[in-house]
Design an enzyme around this catalytic site. Structure first.
Site, short mmCIF file in Angstrom:
data_model
loop_
_atom_site.label_atom_id
_atom_site.label_comp_id
_atom_site.label_asym_id
_atom_site.label_seq_id
_atom_site.Cartn_x
_atom_site.Cartn_y
_atom_site.Cartn_z
N THR A 95 0.99 -1.11 -0.01
CA THR A 95 0.08 -0.09 0.00
C THR A 95 0.85 1.15 0.00
O THR A 95 1.54 1.74 1.07
CB THR A 95 -0.99 0.05 1.18
OG1 THR A 95 -1.42 -1.18 1.27
CG2 THR A 95 -2.00 1.02 1.19
N LYS A 171 -7.20 1.40 -3.15
CA LYS A 171 -7.00 0.61 -2.15
C LYS A 171 -6.74 1.45 -0.89
O LYS A 171 -7.36 1.20 0.06
CB LYS A 171 -5.47 0.19 -2.35
CG LYS A 171 -4.79 -0.31 -1.22
CD LYS A 171 -5.35 -1.68 -0.49
CE LYS A 171 -4.66 -1.78 0.94
NZ LYS A 171 -5.62 -2.64 1.64
N LYS A 239 0.12 5.05 8.56
CA LYS A 239 0.77 5.08 7.55
C LYS A 239 -0.43 5.32 6.21
O LYS A 239 -0.37 6.24 5.62
CB LYS A 239 1.49 4.10 6.98
CG LYS A 239 2.04 4.23 5.73
CD LYS A 239 2.32 3.05 4.84
CE LYS A 239 1.50 1.81 5.03
NZ LYS A 239 1.51 0.67 3.83
P1 NAP Z 1 5.34 -6.33 7.58
O1 NAP Z 1 4.99 -7.49 8.27
O2 NAP Z 1 5.70 -5.07 8.61
O3 NAP Z 1 6.54 -6.46 6.56
C1 NAP Z 1 7.35 -5.51 6.02
C2 NAP Z 1 8.10 -5.82 5.06
O4 NAP Z 1 9.02 -4.86 4.62
C3 NAP Z 1 9.14 -6.79 5.70
O5 NAP Z 1 9.72 -7.91 4.60
C4 NAP Z 1 10.57 -6.01 6.01
O6 NAP Z 1 11.65 -6.54 6.13
C5 NAP Z 1 10.50 -4.98 4.70
N1 NAP Z 1 10.95 -3.68 4.92
C6 NAP Z 1 10.63 -2.64 5.74
N2 NAP Z 1 11.40 -1.31 5.64
C7 NAP Z 1 12.58 -1.99 4.70
C8 NAP Z 1 13.45 -1.28 4.05
N3 NAP Z 1 13.63 0.07 4.50
N4 NAP Z 1 14.17 -1.94 3.20
C9 NAP Z 1 13.91 -3.33 2.81
N5 NAP Z 1 13.01 -3.69 3.16
C10 NAP Z 1 12.18 -3.12 4.36
O7 NAP Z 1 4.07 -5.70 6.78
P2 NAP Z 1 3.10 -6.48 6.21
O8 NAP Z 1 1.61 -6.82 7.06
O9 NAP Z 1 3.43 -7.74 5.35
O10 NAP Z 1 2.57 -5.49 4.86
C11 NAP Z 1 3.37 -5.29 3.95
C12 NAP Z 1 2.37 -4.11 2.99
O11 NAP Z 1 0.98 -4.92 2.55
C13 NAP Z 1 2.28 -2.79 3.59
O12 NAP Z 1 2.28 -1.86 2.72
C14 NAP Z 1 0.77 -2.94 3.99
O13 NAP Z 1 0.21 -1.75 4.30
C15 NAP Z 1 0.16 -3.88 3.11
N6 NAP Z 1 -1.04 -4.65 3.71
C16 NAP Z 1 -1.09 -5.32 4.73
C17 NAP Z 1 -2.13 -6.01 5.11
C18 NAP Z 1 -2.18 -6.73 6.36
O14 NAP Z 1 -3.18 -7.13 6.75
N7 NAP Z 1 -1.05 -7.17 6.89
C19 NAP Z 1 -3.17 -6.22 4.27
C20 NAP Z 1 -3.17 -5.42 3.19
C21 NAP Z 1 -2.22 -4.81 2.71
P3 NAP Z 1 12.32 -6.94 7.41
O15 NAP Z 1 11.80 -8.35 7.58
O16 NAP Z 1 13.99 -6.91 7.31
O17 NAP Z 1 11.78 -5.82 8.65
#
Ligand code: NAP
Length: 286
Positions: A95, A171, A239
């Site tokens: 997102t 989205k 965010k």
């Molecule tokens: P998450 O569990 O916090 O994972 C974040 C990912 O981004 C991890 O792989 C992290 O790596 C990586 N990352 C963060 N900062 C970075 C950087 N500076 N350089 C390289 N890698 C970096 O988040 P998530 O829940 O999977 O969400 C991912 C996306 O999907 C977001 O945009 C979120 O808004 C969207 N989304 C989430 C959901 C949900 O329910 N979770 C639903 C729909 C959409 P590390 O492992 O090294 O920290």
């Protein structure tokens, strides 16, 4: 067809697993390398940099936190844009902002590559079941190539045209609806609590009218206070609320409800709730 998945967080991990289970050759990259181990034991290869991951792939999926992380992985040192071949496709499922989506589309086009925005609806449990809903936009040729891959990750794909930013705006708007629901449900729960009605019973009544998994799932998380482990962290909720406000500003629209939720998320994060599920908004309001 060779696929790379970059970002193995709550969402990226199950998405990558489904790519593998659909029979694709998979390379994975994650900043914290440890998170690649399980997928490697299941048959994926791990790359040392985003560039290396992109070099092996026809299509690169990024599933990262926000604009900054997608920027670091795409344009930073050893970024994916340098590894992707001409006609290679970058599918961004994170997102991200409307503005950054436009920047990505332009940068990939300049390199003769394709950029598809494909943000997702659904939490990690939906990702695990390949039951996400995907909103996609970008060049028709790339959408055609990516169609079977996206189908293997989702129950429904909405094509909203050729301009990537339209998918990201849609989205962001859906998440704004979710935030509004979290606000309203929290306020109702807390008022009804003062009248001595249990949250679960109030939810049963509300669900009879608003028969939606959204009310049911989030209402249950609130009533049972199962804010950990977070499916979607409050910090990401803030965010997305900021993204909605920025998207609204670009077209001179107003989102007063988003302003209210933003202040509640900010106070929650100050109190240390940032890593709780965003349904903990009820704690901030309380
Ligand atoms: P998450 O569990 O916090 O994972 C974040 C990912 O981004 C991890 O792989 C992290 O790596 C990586 N990352 C963060 N900062 C970075 C950087 N500076 N350089 C390289 N890698 C970096 O988040 P998530 O829940 O999977 O969400 C991912 C996306 O999907 C977001 O945009 C979120 O808004 C969207 N989304 C989430 C959901 C949900 O329910 N979770 C639903 C729909 C959409 P590390 O492992 O090294 O920290």
């Amino acid at each position: 067809m060779k696929i790379a998945v970059i970002g193995l967080g709550n969402m990226g991990q199950p998405i990558a697993r489904n790519v593998l289970q659909a029979g694709y050759n998979l390379t994975v990259y994650n900043r914290t390398k440890q998170k690649t181990e399980e997928l490697v034991s299941e048959g994926a290869q791990a790359a040392d940099t985003p560039r290396q991951a992109a070099k092996t792939a026809d299509i690169v999926i990024t599933m990262l936190s926000d604009d900054d992380s997608v920027s670091a992985v795409t344009f930073g040192e050893n970024g994916l844009i340098e590894g992707l071949a001409e006609k290679g496709i970058h599918i961004s499922m994170s997102t991200i902002s409307v503005e950054f989506s436009e920047k990505l589309a332009a940068a990939h086009a300049e390199k003769g590559q394709f950029f598809l925005a494909a943000p997702v609806l659904g939490r990690p449990d939906a990702a695990e079941k390949a039951a996400l809903r995907i909103i996609t936009a970008g060049p028709a040729e790339a959408k055609q190539t990516a169609k079977p891959l996206l189908a293997s990750l989702s129950q429904q794909v909405f094509d909203v045209g050729e301009e990537s930013k339209t998918a990201n705006a849609a989205k962001i708007s859906i998440n704004f609806l979710l935030v509004s629901m979290l606000e309203a449900l929290s306020e109702s729960f807390l008022m009804m609590e003062k009248y001595g009605l249990e949250q679960k019973q109030f939810l049963e009544i509300a669900s009879a009218l608003f028969g939606s998994p959204v009310y049911q799932n989030y209402g249950t998380i609130m009533a049972e206070q199962t804010f950990e482990p977070a499916g979607f962290k409050m910090s990401l909720g803030l965010k997305d609320t900021n993204l909605a406000l920025a998207a609204a500003k670009q077209v001179s629209a107003n989102l007063p409800l988003a302003e209210l939720a933003k202040s509640h998320f900010e106070s929650g994060i100050e109190q240390g709730f940032g890593d709780l599920d965003w349904a903990a908004l009820i704690k901030c309001i309380k």
